[in-house]
Motif scaffolding. Structure first.
Motif, PDB file in Angstrom:
ATOM      1  N   PRO A  85       0.834  -1.211   0.000  1.00  0.00           N
ATOM      2  CA  PRO A  85       0.000   0.000   0.000  1.00  0.00           C
ATOM      3  C   PRO A  85       0.866   1.258   0.000  1.00  0.00           C
ATOM      4  O   PRO A  85       1.911   1.306   0.642  1.00  0.00           O
ATOM      5  CB  PRO A  85      -0.798  -0.126   1.307  1.00  0.00           C
ATOM      6  N   LYS A  86       0.413   2.283  -0.728  1.00  0.00           N
ATOM      7  CA  LYS A  86       1.150   3.541  -0.782  1.00  0.00           C
ATOM      8  C   LYS A  86       0.964   4.356   0.495  1.00  0.00           C
ATOM      9  O   LYS A  86       1.817   5.143   0.875  1.00  0.00           O
ATOM     10  CB  LYS A  86       0.691   4.352  -1.990  1.00  0.00           C
ATOM     11  N   ASP A  87      -0.192   4.164   1.129  1.00  0.00           N
ATOM     12  CA  ASP A  87      -0.470   4.815   2.402  1.00  0.00           C
ATOM     13  C   ASP A  87      -1.540   3.997   3.127  1.00  0.00           C
ATOM     14  O   ASP A  87      -1.941   2.937   2.645  1.00  0.00           O
ATOM     15  CB  ASP A  87      -0.943   6.267   2.203  1.00  0.00           C
ATOM     16  N   ARG A  88      -2.007   4.488   4.273  1.00  0.00           N
ATOM     17  CA  ARG A  88      -2.945   3.718   5.085  1.00  0.00           C
ATOM     18  C   ARG A  88      -4.300   3.526   4.417  1.00  0.00           C
ATOM     19  O   ARG A  88      -5.020   2.580   4.713  1.00  0.00           O
ATOM     20  CB  ARG A  88      -3.133   4.388   6.453  1.00  0.00           C
ATOM     21  N   LYS A  89      -4.653   4.414   3.504  1.00  0.00           N
ATOM     22  CA  LYS A  89      -5.939   4.313   2.820  1.00  0.00           C
ATOM     23  C   LYS A  89      -5.858   3.509   1.520  1.00  0.00           C
ATOM     24  O   LYS A  89      -6.877   3.154   0.944  1.00  0.00           O
ATOM     25  CB  LYS A  89      -6.487   5.709   2.528  1.00  0.00           C
ATOM     26  N   ASP A  90      -4.660   3.246   1.056  1.00  0.00           N
ATOM     27  CA  ASP A  90      -4.465   2.546  -0.211  1.00  0.00           C
ATOM     28  C   ASP A  90      -4.700   1.043  -0.028  1.00  0.00           C
ATOM     29  O   ASP A  90      -4.121   0.425   0.864  1.00  0.00           O
ATOM     30  CB  ASP A  90      -3.043   2.795  -0.722  1.00  0.00           C
ATOM     31  N   GLU A  91      -5.537   0.463  -0.880  1.00  0.00           N
ATOM     32  CA  GLU A  91      -5.822  -0.970  -0.822  1.00  0.00           C
ATOM     33  C   GLU A  91      -5.673  -1.567  -2.223  1.00  0.00           C
ATOM     34  O   GLU A  91      -6.657  -1.708  -2.949  1.00  0.00           O
ATOM     35  CB  GLU A  91      -7.233  -1.216  -0.289  1.00  0.00           C
TER      36      GLU A  91
END
Length: 202
Positions: A85-91
């Protein structure tokens, strides 16, 4: 390293010329114990298949024969991604352009089967997808499932007729209430409990 971890690390079938003593030394098991483990592994696979989890060519072809005469099929897929994931919101596993298909589930109302895509040949996979393209497909949030399948295998797999329970429930909600539905109200688990009294873990 745990023996079970070793079994995952060493594929004894990929190199038929691998000396048995090397395998035995690596795993910390005798040849007889390795043979017993392989037989147990085979039994577990057969048990899974008897419950509808399809991992072999012969079983896949058998259940496709069971499903081919049904005019309606229920579809669900499970995906994964090897991308971080690129960040915590990326899935990435939920992105049809970045994920990979692992499981395809099909049912006709009487039978329900889950095909392990990674264990089946391209020939069998094409037979599964051909069946999808020819039937009325019912599912929840089919946009995700069909977009993922079309991106990975081609738009030829897209069925001509679909019924999406997510869209249907959204229309029912909009007809009854002026406000937007609360989070989770249109999920598969919410609908299963609402209409069938069944609690799902997804």
């Amino acid at each position: 390293m745990d023996t079970l971890d070793n079994l995952d690390t060493l594929d004894t079938h990929s190199d038929p010329d691998l000396p048995p003593e090397v395998v035995s030394d690596f795993l910390g098991m005798t040849e007889e114990e390795i043979k017993e483990w392989e037989e147990l592994e085979k039994e577990l696979e057969e048990e899974k298949e008897s419950e509808g989890y399809i991992m072999t060519e012969s079983k896949a072809k058998e259940v496709l024969e069971t499903l081919k005469d049904s005019p309606v099929l229920y579809l669900d897929i499970e995906t994964y991604s090897e991308e971080l994931p690129k960040d915590r919101k990326d899935e990435p596993a939920l992105d049809p352009f970045r994920n990979q298909v692992r499981l395809i589930s099909l049912g006709d109302g009487k039978h329900f089967y889950t095909f392990d895509v990674k264990k089946l040949s391209s020939e069998v996979l094409n037979s599964i997808l051909k069946l999808v393209s020819e039937k009325l497909i019912v599912g929840h949030n089919l946009k995700f499932d069909l977009k993922t399948l079309a991106y990975q295998y081609g738009t030829w797999i897209l069925p001509k007729k679909t019924f999406d329970t997510y869209i249907a429930e959204r229309l029912i909600w909009n007809a009854k209430y002026p406000q937007r539905p609360p989070k989770g109200a249109l999920s598969l688990s919410a609908l299963a409990e609402k209409y069938a009294g069944v609690k799902l873990d997804k």
